[in-house]
Scaffold this motif. Structure first.
Motif, PDB file in Angstrom:
ATOM      1  N   ALA A   1      -1.830   3.138  10.436  1.00  0.00           N
ATOM      2  CA  ALA A   1      -2.980   2.502  11.099  1.00  0.00           C
ATOM      3  C   ALA A   1      -4.264   2.752  10.320  1.00  0.00           C
ATOM      4  CB  ALA A   1      -3.109   3.009  12.532  1.00  0.00           C
ATOM      5  N   LYS A   2      -4.461   3.968   9.868  1.00  0.00           N
ATOM      6  CA  LYS A   2      -5.669   4.281   9.096  1.00  0.00           C
ATOM      7  C   LYS A   2      -5.742   3.417   7.839  1.00  0.00           C
ATOM      8  CE  LYS A   2      -6.320   9.035  10.664  1.00  0.00           C
ATOM      9  NZ  LYS A   2      -6.255  10.465  10.292  1.00  0.00           N
ATOM     10  N   ARG A   3      -4.606   3.224   7.172  1.00  0.00           N
ATOM     11  CA  ARG A   3      -4.597   2.424   5.940  1.00  0.00           C
ATOM     12  C   ARG A   3      -4.887   0.958   6.243  1.00  0.00           C
ATOM     13  NH1 ARG A   3      -6.156   0.219   2.576  1.00  0.00           N
ATOM     14  NH2 ARG A   3      -5.408  -0.088   0.441  1.00  0.00           N
ATOM     15  N   LEU A   4      -4.338   0.445   7.338  1.00  0.00           N
ATOM     16  CA  LEU A   4      -4.580  -0.964   7.662  1.00  0.00           C
ATOM     17  C   LEU A   4      -5.997  -1.195   8.172  1.00  0.00           C
ATOM     18  CD1 LEU A   4      -1.424  -2.775   8.982  1.00  0.00           C
ATOM     19  CD2 LEU A   4      -2.321  -2.479   6.698  1.00  0.00           C
TER      20      LEU A   4
ATOM     21  N   LEU B   1       7.077  -0.339   7.324  1.00  0.00           N
ATOM     22  CA  LEU B   1       6.763   1.067   7.041  1.00  0.00           C
ATOM     23  C   LEU B   1       8.011   1.689   6.431  1.00  0.00           C
ATOM     24  CD1 LEU B   1       4.933   2.080  10.338  1.00  0.00           C
ATOM     25  CD2 LEU B   1       4.011   0.940   8.310  1.00  0.00           C
ATOM     26  N   ILE B   2       7.903   2.071   5.178  1.00  0.00           N
ATOM     27  CA  ILE B   2       9.030   2.629   4.444  1.00  0.00           C
ATOM     28  C   ILE B   2       8.747   4.101   4.170  1.00  0.00           C
ATOM     29  CG2 ILE B   2      10.474   2.461   2.361  1.00  0.00           C
ATOM     30  CD1 ILE B   2      10.536  -0.074   4.169  1.00  0.00           C
TER      31      ILE B   2
ATOM     32  N   PHE C   1       0.835  -1.200   0.000  1.00  0.00           N
ATOM     33  CA  PHE C   1       0.000   0.000   0.000  1.00  0.00           C
ATOM     34  C   PHE C   1       0.868   1.248   0.000  1.00  0.00           C
ATOM     35  CE2 PHE C   1      -2.630  -3.063   2.538  1.00  0.00           C
ATOM     36  CZ  PHE C   1      -3.603  -3.269   1.570  1.00  0.00           C
ATOM     37  N   GLU C   2       0.262   2.319  -0.436  1.00  0.00           N
ATOM     38  CA  GLU C   2       0.934   3.609  -0.419  1.00  0.00           C
ATOM     39  C   GLU C   2       0.030   4.607   0.293  1.00  0.00           C
ATOM     40  OE1 GLU C   2       2.741   6.542  -3.803  1.00  0.00           O
ATOM     41  OE2 GLU C   2       2.833   4.372  -4.190  1.00  0.00           O
ATOM     42  N   THR C   3       0.621   5.404   1.167  1.00  0.00           N
ATOM     43  CA  THR C   3      -0.092   6.503   1.810  1.00  0.00           C
ATOM     44  C   THR C   3       0.634   7.780   1.399  1.00  0.00           C
ATOM     45  OG1 THR C   3       1.254   6.457   3.832  1.00  0.00           O
ATOM     46  CG2 THR C   3      -0.715   5.036   3.794  1.00  0.00           C
ATOM     47  N   GLN C   4       0.268   8.879   1.995  1.00  0.00           N
ATOM     48  CA  GLN C   4       0.885  10.150   1.618  1.00  0.00           C
ATOM     49  C   GLN C   4       2.410  10.115   1.753  1.00  0.00           C
ATOM     50  OE1 GLN C   4      -0.668  13.558   3.699  1.00  0.00           O
ATOM     51  NE2 GLN C   4       0.881  14.921   2.884  1.00  0.00           N
ATOM     52  N   ARG C   5       2.904   9.573   2.883  1.00  0.00           N
ATOM     53  CA  ARG C   5       4.347   9.610   3.138  1.00  0.00           C
ATOM     54  C   ARG C   5       5.010   8.249   3.237  1.00  0.00           C
ATOM     55  NH1 ARG C   5       4.801  12.518   8.549  1.00  0.00           N
ATOM     56  NH2 ARG C   5       3.003  11.210   8.948  1.00  0.00           N
TER      57      ARG C   5
END
Length: 184
Positions: free
Chosen positions: A112-115, A69-70, A5-9
């Motif tokens: 956490a929000k993404r998971l 978390l990268i 997954f990809e989030t903002q950062r």
């Protein structure tokens, strides 16, 4: 097969064997280990490699999804966010740690929000929960900011380094998750 997954950062991806030395370095920090329920200190040599192998097996069997978390900015490992699945009850436990130099930057909340989305939308869970020691309010804040609700406190519930610790529990049900969308 575990997704990425990809989030903002962040990029949330499966752990790789090449992550082992960084896992040992970050999770082996006494301040990180002190505030988690299960990370040992000192972090034994070879333990990260064994743990990464167990992560792969867990994901392959659908029992847990530990994500590295990268940081997109530095392309470096900064922590772990896992969703551990209890299939018989259709629930998942959110568990995490972040390297000390990355504390307070909101990375855990972002992951956490993404998971949580992954758990409800892709895995069709009924509930996601998490626990933290009461002396780790930063972890409780992650849960709150991710939309979880306080569910209770268990006094002297775990033994960490020869001391009994109080634990707080947070949770979010599918109904609460779906109702959040109407509030936005």
């Amino acid at each position: 097969m575990q997704p990425t997954f990809e989030t903002q950062r962040l990029i949330l991806r499966p752990f790789q064997s090449t992550d082992a030395s960084k896992v040992q370095e970050l999770a082996g920090d006494i301040e990180v280990a002190r505030t988690t329920l299960s990370i040992p200190h000192p972090y034994p040599d070879g333990a990260a490699e064994s743990w990464i192998g167990a992560c792969r097996k867990s994901a392959d069997e659908g029992e847990g999804f530990p994500f590295a978390l990268i940081s997109k900015e530095s392309n470096t490992l900064i922590g772990c966010m896992s969703l551990n699945i209890d299939k018989s009850h259709k629930r998942g436990e959110l568990a995490y740690w972040v390297g000390r130099s990355f504390w307070g930057d909101g990375y855990a909340t972002e992951a956490a929000k993404r998971l949580i989305d992954f758990g409800f939308e892709d895995l069709a869970l009924n509930k996601i929960w998490a626990a933290a020691m009461t002396r780790n309010p930063a972890s409780s804040n992650v849960m709150k900011k991710a939309g979880m609700r306080f569910e209770g406190e268990f006094k002297r519930h775990i033994l960490k380094w020869d001391k009994f610790e109080d634990i707080v529990f947070y949770g979010l049900t599918r109904i609460e998750y779906e109702d959040r969308g109407e509030e936005v």
